[in-house]
Write an enzyme that holds these catalytic residues in place. Structure first.
Site, short mmCIF file in Angstrom:
data_model
loop_
_atom_site.label_atom_id
_atom_site.label_comp_id
_atom_site.label_asym_id
_atom_site.label_seq_id
_atom_site.Cartn_x
_atom_site.Cartn_y
_atom_site.Cartn_z
N CYS A 10 0.84 -1.20 0.00
CA CYS A 10 0.00 0.00 0.00
C CYS A 10 0.87 1.25 0.00
CB CYS A 10 -0.93 -0.01 1.21
SG CYS A 10 -1.92 1.48 1.36
N LEU A 11 0.59 2.14 -0.92
CA LEU A 11 1.40 3.35 -1.09
C LEU A 11 1.35 4.29 0.10
CD1 LEU A 11 -1.08 5.43 -1.87
CD2 LEU A 11 -0.64 4.58 -4.15
#
EC number: 1.8.4.11
Length: 167
Positions: A10-11
């Site tokens: 997840c960024l």
């Protein structure tokens, strides 16, 4: 200044971790190496990533890769924490051939060191590819965990702000 793109699940968490590192001047979350040029389309093969502008006089690419390895499972394919799918793959992307060569060599050294330490022969699956496409994410995703610190993050809290300067 130089620019590199890291994918590590997840960024949101990757940005929150990376933006406090010495030598990292700017970060931006987005999509890397997808087929389209819009964030409004369905999944098109992209990976979630963080674009980082860094000062190589302060931090080397190899050191940034070491930091990335602190927050990812380098043996996991398309999965980090509870995030599962190709868009959560791990990777290093650049327009600079020299960055890609350095990354491949450094990852090979890290793989050998990890295998020697753990007495295993596992393959690191962090992809290292030329940047073919980058699209910044919408504003609601930029600095998400700074704005909403209780949102989900696959990176353990003890690591998330490890390098955040005390103010």
């Amino acid at each position: 200044m130089e620019t590199i793109y890291f994918s590590g699940g997840c960024l949101w968490g990757v940005q929150e971790f990376m933006k406090y590192l010495p030598g990292v001047e700017r970060t931006q979350v987005g999509r890397v190496n997808g087929a389209t040029h819009s964030t409004k389309t369905a999944y098109d093969g992209y990976g979630e990533c963080v674009k980082m502008e860094f000062n190589p006089a302060i931090v080397s690419l190899e050191t940034l890769i070491d930091y990335l390895f602190e927050i990812i499972d380098p043996y996991s394919i398309n999965k980090q924490g509870n995030d599962v799918g190709e868009k959560y793959r791990t990777g290093i992307y650049s327009k600079e051939t020299n960055h890609l060569l350095k990354a491949k060599c450094h990852i090979e050294r890290l793989e050998n060191a990890l295998n020697d330490k753990n007495k295993t022969r596992k393959k690191v699956v962090v992809e290292v590819l030329p940047l073919t496409n980058y699209i910044p994410s919408d504003n609601e995703h930029q600095d998400r965990l700074t704005l909403f610190p209780d949102d989900y993050c696959h990176i353990p809290l003890r690591l998330l702000h490890k390098y955040k300067k005390k103010t």
